[in-house]
Enzyme design. Structure first.
Site, PDB file in Angstrom:
ATOM      1  N   GLU A 148       3.646   4.730   3.300  1.00  0.00           N
ATOM      2  CA  GLU A 148       3.354   5.569   2.459  1.00  0.00           C
ATOM      3  C   GLU A 148       2.547   6.617   2.513  1.00  0.00           C
ATOM      4  O   GLU A 148       2.573   7.839   2.169  1.00  0.00           O
ATOM      5  CB  GLU A 148       2.920   4.908   1.038  1.00  0.00           C
ATOM      6  CG  GLU A 148       2.790   5.514  -0.314  1.00  0.00           C
ATOM      7  CD  GLU A 148       1.496   4.833  -1.112  1.00  0.00           C
ATOM      8  OE1 GLU A 148       1.569   3.543  -0.987  1.00  0.00           O
ATOM      9  OE2 GLU A 148       1.037   5.631  -1.735  1.00  0.00           O
TER      10      GLU A 148
ATOM     11  N   ASP B 104       3.809  10.564   2.401  1.00  0.00           N
ATOM     12  CA  ASP B 104       3.044  11.348   1.425  1.00  0.00           C
ATOM     13  C   ASP B 104       2.779  12.722   2.118  1.00  0.00           C
ATOM     14  O   ASP B 104       2.903  13.875   1.760  1.00  0.00           O
ATOM     15  CB  ASP B 104       1.889  10.731   0.878  1.00  0.00           C
ATOM     16  CG  ASP B 104       1.033  11.733  -0.001  1.00  0.00           C
ATOM     17  OD1 ASP B 104       1.560  12.057  -1.007  1.00  0.00           O
ATOM     18  OD2 ASP B 104       0.274  12.062   0.516  1.00  0.00           O
TER      19      ASP B 104
ATOM     20  N   ASP C 165       5.735   5.188  -4.568  1.00  0.00           N
ATOM     21  CA  ASP C 165       5.483   4.870  -3.402  1.00  0.00           C
ATOM     22  C   ASP C 165       6.443   4.395  -2.159  1.00  0.00           C
ATOM     23  O   ASP C 165       6.380   4.703  -0.903  1.00  0.00           O
ATOM     24  CB  ASP C 165       4.295   3.623  -3.337  1.00  0.00           C
ATOM     25  CG  ASP C 165       2.967   4.048  -4.213  1.00  0.00           C
ATOM     26  OD1 ASP C 165       2.808   5.237  -4.373  1.00  0.00           O
ATOM     27  OD2 ASP C 165       2.290   3.289  -4.550  1.00  0.00           O
TER      28      ASP C 165
ATOM     29  N   GLU D 153       8.155   7.473  -0.720  1.00  0.00           N
ATOM     30  CA  GLU D 153       7.258   8.185   0.116  1.00  0.00           C
ATOM     31  C   GLU D 153       7.390   7.318   1.696  1.00  0.00           C
ATOM     32  O   GLU D 153       7.357   7.966   2.385  1.00  0.00           O
ATOM     33  CB  GLU D 153       5.940   8.180  -0.024  1.00  0.00           C
ATOM     34  CG  GLU D 153       5.608   9.233  -1.457  1.00  0.00           C
ATOM     35  CD  GLU D 153       4.377   9.546  -1.620  1.00  0.00           C
ATOM     36  OE1 GLU D 153       3.946  10.774  -2.308  1.00  0.00           O
ATOM     37  OE2 GLU D 153       3.502   8.424  -1.621  1.00  0.00           O
TER      38      GLU D 153
END
Lengths: 219, 219
Positions: free
Chosen positions: B31, B35, B104, B107
């Protein structure tokens, strides 16, 4: 400029070095893109170099590497200051020495490399600049067991207890289950499996430390 | 899962869908990487689609596209919820429907594609998912002149004045210098050059609006 990259389109490099005090166009849009690219490339580097760190730890490391002051240091090493294009006001007040202006120009330059020759070229340039910094940071950073111990000692609390709870597999491919336990005033325990006792202990210590810090943050 | 990508290494996709309530390993590290990658790929898309927007405007647009709620919408379209691996507690309380867990996992999945097949594959997947959203946002977003006018009207202040201050070049490659001026209580003016009067006016309005917002933020 000492950047280890030769631009196909030198106008991109020029734009990256043009501060907004010149008017438009300037490097602000490139800086937006470069900041994001730098974040992603450093995230990948840290992901590789710190295979056991969790998200919070990786974020903390990235913030140490990618901030105005740290980027200004790199910009100075690359001697970007000499080639900045600044408006008369900034020239007079020494804008070419200012951290924020240097850091912004460096980020813009990262984007310029990306637009000039794609992700792989950009990644190679950034890795060239950050690889040794990340290795140095890694050497100087304390492991999770040390950090947990120091944190407990600072609070005057008892030290953690590590226990081997199980081991699995043949000798050549053994894994170890290890628990890490701390007592009052924040009793916590975590169990982890690893390819060595040490690795499992580090993982368990990391989890306990993070949970402890979280509990202590609560009002 | 309706992701338009076929993993070479399905274990990466599995890891991306494994919530931390399962224990370790889980998707938290992916994650972190995803991101950052998402931020960079969306930054580039916005950079292309909004060639006149400044850094502040680009950041604002990205925040509208990349936030927990918006990413959870995409995760639901991809039907990630059905494939999440959750611990018993999260299962019982419907974690597969929670925005933050879905966002999450999305990502993490972006990072999994990157690790599986590199930046170009990851970029293609993200562009496929966000291209139409960015176009829609662009159609619905107001231009700088409109936003400046509405902001001034809301304050009960006089409207901006646009003036052509110069034009340069031959008819087939003419450029226009346009100024945008607003009066009390925040007298400001900006001058921009563009390939059309309208383009120069939009640029000047954008600068004045940003300076105005900055001044109004000051205590």
């Amino acid at each position: 400029m000492k950047l280890n990259y030769r631009f196909r389109d030198p106008a991109l490099a020029q734009l990256a070095l043009t501060h907004r005090s010149i008017g438009r166009p300037n490097n602000e849009r490139l800086e937006f893109l470069g900041d994001a690219l730098l974040g992603a490339i450093i995230a990948e580097l840290l992901y590789e170099v710190h295979p056991r760190s969790n998200e919070g730890e990786l974020s903390r490391l990235r913030a140490q590497l990618v901030n105005g002051q740290a980027l200004a240091v790199i910009a100075r090493e690359l001697e970007l200051g000499d080639e900045l294009k600044l408006g008369p006001g900034e020239l007079k007040t020494g804008g070419f020495r200012r951290d924020s202006i240097l850091a912004d120009a460096f980020e813009a330059l990262v984007a310029a490399v990306y637009l000039d020759d794609g992700f792989d070229a950009c990644r190679a340039v950034v890795r060239g600049l950050f690889g040794e910094r990340i290795a140095a940071l890694r050497r100087s950073s304390k492991d999770a067991k040390t950090r947990l111990q120091e944190h407990l000692q600072a609070g005057g609390w008892p030290l953690p207890i590590y226990e081997l709870t199980a081991s699995h597999g043949e000798d050549h491919a053994k894994t170890f289950d290890v628990s890490c336990t701390i007592g009052e005033p924040f009793p916590l325990t975590a169990e982890c499996r690893g390819g060595s006792r040490r690795a499992a202990e580090q993982d368990a210590a990391e989890i306990v430390l993070n949970q402890l810090l979280e509990q202590q943050r609560k009002p």
